[in-house]
Structures are given as structure tokens and as C-alpha cells.
Design a protein around this motif. Structure first.
Motif, short mmCIF file in Angstrom:
data_model
loop_
_atom_site.label_atom_id
_atom_site.label_comp_id
_atom_site.label_asym_id
_atom_site.label_seq_id
_atom_site.Cartn_x
_atom_site.Cartn_y
_atom_site.Cartn_z
N LEU A 155 -95.95 134.48 15.53
CA LEU A 155 -94.96 133.44 15.24
C LEU A 155 -93.94 133.99 14.26
O LEU A 155 -94.30 134.39 13.15
CB LEU A 155 -95.65 132.20 14.65
N ARG A 156 -92.69 134.03 14.67
CA ARG A 156 -91.63 134.52 13.81
C ARG A 156 -90.73 133.36 13.35
O ARG A 156 -90.60 132.37 14.06
CB ARG A 156 -90.79 135.57 14.53
N HIS A 157 -90.16 133.48 12.18
CA HIS A 157 -89.24 132.50 11.57
C HIS A 157 -89.94 131.24 11.07
O HIS A 157 -89.27 130.26 10.74
CB HIS A 157 -88.12 132.08 12.54
N MET A 158 -91.26 131.24 10.96
CA MET A 158 -91.99 130.05 10.52
C MET A 158 -91.61 129.64 9.11
O MET A 158 -91.55 128.44 8.79
CB MET A 158 -93.51 130.31 10.61
N THR A 159 -91.36 130.60 8.24
CA THR A 159 -91.07 130.27 6.83
C THR A 159 -89.58 130.35 6.50
O THR A 159 -89.20 130.37 5.33
CB THR A 159 -91.85 131.22 5.90
N PHE A 160 -88.73 130.38 7.52
CA PHE A 160 -87.29 130.40 7.27
C PHE A 160 -86.83 129.04 6.74
O PHE A 160 -87.46 128.02 6.97
CB PHE A 160 -86.52 130.71 8.57
N SER A 161 -85.70 129.07 6.06
CA SER A 161 -85.13 127.84 5.52
C SER A 161 -84.76 126.88 6.66
O SER A 161 -84.28 127.30 7.71
CB SER A 161 -83.88 128.16 4.71
N GLU A 162 -84.97 125.60 6.42
CA GLU A 162 -84.63 124.58 7.42
C GLU A 162 -83.13 124.57 7.70
O GLU A 162 -82.69 124.29 8.81
CB GLU A 162 -85.09 123.21 6.92
N ALA A 163 -82.35 124.94 6.68
CA ALA A 163 -80.89 124.95 6.83
C ALA A 163 -80.41 125.98 7.85
O ALA A 163 -79.34 125.83 8.43
CB ALA A 163 -80.24 125.22 5.48
N ARG A 164 -81.23 127.01 8.08
CA ARG A 164 -80.82 128.04 9.03
C ARG A 164 -80.94 127.58 10.48
O ARG A 164 -80.38 128.18 11.39
CB ARG A 164 -81.66 129.32 8.83
N LYS A 165 -81.70 126.51 10.68
CA LYS A 165 -81.85 125.90 12.01
C LYS A 165 -82.27 126.91 13.08
O LYS A 165 -81.79 126.90 14.21
CB LYS A 165 -80.55 125.20 12.44
N MET A 166 -83.16 127.82 12.70
CA MET A 166 -83.67 128.81 13.66
C MET A 166 -84.99 128.33 14.24
O MET A 166 -85.89 127.94 13.49
CB MET A 166 -83.88 130.16 12.98
N PRO A 167 -85.12 128.31 15.56
CA PRO A 167 -86.40 127.91 16.15
C PRO A 167 -87.47 128.95 15.87
O PRO A 167 -87.17 130.11 15.57
CB PRO A 167 -86.08 127.85 17.65
N ILE A 168 -88.70 128.53 15.94
CA ILE A 168 -89.81 129.46 15.76
C ILE A 168 -90.01 130.21 17.07
O ILE A 168 -90.11 129.61 18.14
CB ILE A 168 -91.08 128.71 15.35
#
Length: 379
Positions: free
Chosen positions: A192-205
Motif C-alpha cells: 500500500l503506497r501513499h497511506m500516510t500522505f497528507s489529506e490535502a494532497r488528495k492522492m489515492p492509495i
């Protein structure tokens, strides 16, 4: 670094192995998080307006604590149960890569100091990010915070990615969360990638399934590991001139590095001196990991006063914000996470279903079918 160009190789040869999901789709899932990679992200992403790392009044860096605190709570809000995994001692073979990283950081430090003297804000931010290193102190502070939050963590004997992969293989967690693609090389069933990214970045997991990757590449596990070594990993050098496309083609044709070395033109593709690809292969095949069962991992009730003591009184965080976030976490910890619907059903292979259906039909007596068209409605 992970594995060079592996995400592109997977996208080109096995696009069906990857799917994008919203974080809410992981409700009820337990996940293992590569803590060092996660902290590194926070140190880079959580910044002040001048581009430098977030600090308190004493000049202490707090970016890693800010990220760990709020993004962990965000995962819990979405019904996810995180388990953080910290790096142990690095493999001896990684010393060369670590030395290169140190050299790059020292060069970036000089460039940043020059940018500060010149007042070049853009360069300050750029070179500041390149100086980032996760220290033992960063790890220890995050571990203290996680303990106060009631979030479990473990310290791997060696590489965190390998331990995350082992936890996934042992069904302790659903997936391994990391940005390092070598988590797949260690054999994690789900990355799983991008799980801990900021919500503001709006990147899907991004969810990648290991078995589907192998199927798309038409390789088995040992061939995939050799491919990753050819692409470039942290443990040994690569063969000059062999890029991603050629690496895939060579493995598909010759199946392993030994046979490739017998067939390629070594003048055109010079082999690194004392190339330790066999040792790298062994590290990926049999990594140093600890064994855990699901009962070994427990999520506890948060200790509000301990969180406030650490973040507010020692690190200078805003007390109102910390208490509000902590109260939210306490409420979440008191709510039993409803099991996912798919956990109540056992998947039965389609061939077994077909066999069972045929057996049922055979056991039932045959009845005569009514003739069609024989019924006349009353007028």
C-alpha cells in the motif's frame, strides 16, 4: 531508494496488479507501516513557511511528531488499525549506499548554507529537503508518542520493509505500507503506497498485489528478485547499460542472472567488479525478520495526560488542539471496529463450486418439465 523504475515496470507489464483506492475502503483493515520511511516523509513534507523544517521555541525539530500524531489519528478515523515497524541494524551490504547518501547530504548542506546567505528561498527549501535524515532520536520520540497513543509498534531486527512483508505474509496485517518498492521484492502479498500522505494532497492509495505482478511479468519469485537486482537496489551495483526494458527481456529469456552473464556482451555491458548479486539475492530471499501472530499485537486506550505532557509541555504544541485530537482518538479506541464483510465469508475456488453443483444435481431426482403453451387463460 527501494528498486529503481520498478513501479514503471509494473505499470508497463502488469497494470492489472495495481488499483487505486480511497482511504475509507480500508475500514477494518490492519496495516503494517514502514515507520522510518513514514518519518522521513513527515520531515520533508511538514514545513514552515520559509521552507525549513517545523521547530518549537527551543529550535527542536517537531515535523515528525506532528505528522505521526495527526496522520495516525486520520487512519484511525477511517477505521484502520496501524502497526508501526521501525528499522533495526542495516545490512552490512547496505554500507556503500549509506555512504553515498551521507555524501549527498553533506553536499546539500553546503548548498543550503549558501542559499541562506544569499536569501534564496527556493534553493533553501530544495536543499533543506536533501539534508533530511531519520535519526535514532526521531525514532525514539515517535515510539514514545505512539505508546502514549495506544498504537502498537515493533522494532525489526534489520530492514523494516522486510518485517512489514513478513507480517503481511503471516496474516497479522492486510498490507504493508511503504513508498519503497523493495517491500514487494521481500515478497509482501499486498503493498500500500501513499497511506500516510497528507489529506490535502488528495492522492489515492495505490494497492499493488504481488501475485498479480508476477503473473503480469511472467516470472516466479526468484526471477522477480533477480529482475529487481538488475534494475538497481540498495545492496549492490547494477550492470552499466542495462535499463528496465532490457532487464525485463533478459530475465524473461534467460530466467536468472547467472545465465544472463553467460550470454551478454560484457564489453558492451561491463559487469561491476566483485559484483555481490548473490548476496543481495540471499538478503531478499531470506531476510532477517521476527515472527509474530495476530495475538501478539494489541491496540490500547490512549493516555491523554501522557500525550499532553510530551507534545504540549515538552515539545510546545498547542494544548487545545492536542486535547481535541486526543479526545477524538480516545472515542475511536472505545468503539469496536466492525469486521469487514469479506472476513465472514470463505472464498471457494470456482472449480470446487462447479463440482459441488454437479454433485447436487446428480443427487436430485429429475422431474418432467411442463409443456409450454398448454395453458389457456380464462376469458
Amino acid at each position: 531508494m527501494g528498486i529503481r523504475s520498478l513501479s514503471k515496470v509494473i505499470g508497463d507489464h502488469s497494470p492489472d496488479s495495481t488499483k487505486d483506492n480511497d482511504i475509507k475502503n480500508y475500514f477494518g483493515r490492519k496495516v503494517a507501516i514502514d515507520a522510518s520511511m513514514c518519518i522521513y516523509q513527515f520531515l520533508i513534507a511538514v514545513r514552515q513557511t520559509d521552507g525549513l523544517q517545523l521547530t518549537n521555541d527551543n529550535g527542536e525539530i517537531t515535523s515528525h511528531l506532528m505528522g505521526t500524531f495527526y496522520r495516525t489519528i486520520r487512519m484511525c478515523e477511517n477505521g484502520i488499525k496501524p502497526l508501526y515497524v521501525f528499522d533495526g541494524k542495516p545490512p552490512t551490504m547496505k554500507s556503500g549506499e549509506l555512504a553515498k547518501r551521507l555524501e549527498r547530504r553533506e553536499e546539500a548542506q553546503k548548498n543550503m548554507e549558501k542559499a541562506i546567505e544569499e536569501g534564496n528561498v527556493e534553493d533553501i527549501e530544495k536543499f533543506s529537503r536533501r539534508t533530511v535524515k531519520v535519526t535514532k532520536e526521531h525514532n525514539a520520540e515517535c515510539q514514545r508518542l505512539l505508546k502514549a497513543m495506544g498504537i502498537p509498534y515493533i522494532c525489526a531486527p534489520c530492514e523494516a520493509e522486510a518485517q512489514c512483508a513478513e507480517l503481511c505474509k503471516s496474516n497479522v496485517v492486510y498490507g504493508a505500507c511503504s513508498e519503497d518498492m523493495d517491500t514487494l521484492t521481500f515478497g509482501s502479498p499486498v503493498l500500500l503506497r501513499h497511506m500516510t500522505f497528507s489529506e490535502a494532497r488528495k492522492m489515492p492509495i495505490s494497492e499493488i498485489h504481488y501475485d498479480n505482478v508476477l503473473q503480469g511479468l511472467e516470472m516466479d519469485r526468484s526471477q522477480f528478485i533477480d529482475l529487481c537486482i538488475l534494475l538497481g537496489c540498495d545492496y549492490c551495483e547494477t550492470i552499466q547499460g542495462i535499463g528496465p526494458k532490457r532487464a525485463v527481456a533478459l530475465i524473461q529469456q534467460y530466467k536468472n542472472i547467472e545465465t544472463i552473464l553467460q550470454h551478454i556482451d560484457t564489453k558492451k555491458y561491463p559487469i561491476p567488479e566483485d559484483w555481490q548479486y548473490k548476496e543481495a539475492r540471499e538478503l531478499f530471499t531470506n531476510p532477517e525478520v521476527d515472527k509474530y501472530s495476530p495475538s501478539d499485537i494489541k491496540w490500547e486506550k490512549p493516555n491523554e495526560e501522557e500525550i499532553v505532557k510530551f507534545l504540549v509541555y515538552e515539545k510546545g504544541f498547542n494544548e487545545d488542539r492536542v486535547r481535541k485530537a486526543t479526545q477524538k482518538l480516545i472515542k475511536l479506541s472505545g468503539v469496536a471496529t466492525q469486521g469487514r464483510l469479506d472476513s465472514f465469508f470463505k472464498t471457494i475456488p470456482s472449480n470446487k463450486l462447479t463440482t459441488k453443483r454437479k454433485a447436487t444435481e446428480k443427487a436430485q431426482p429429475k422431474t418432467k418439465k411442463a409443456k409450454r403453451g398448454g395453458f389457456k387463460p380464462r376469458r
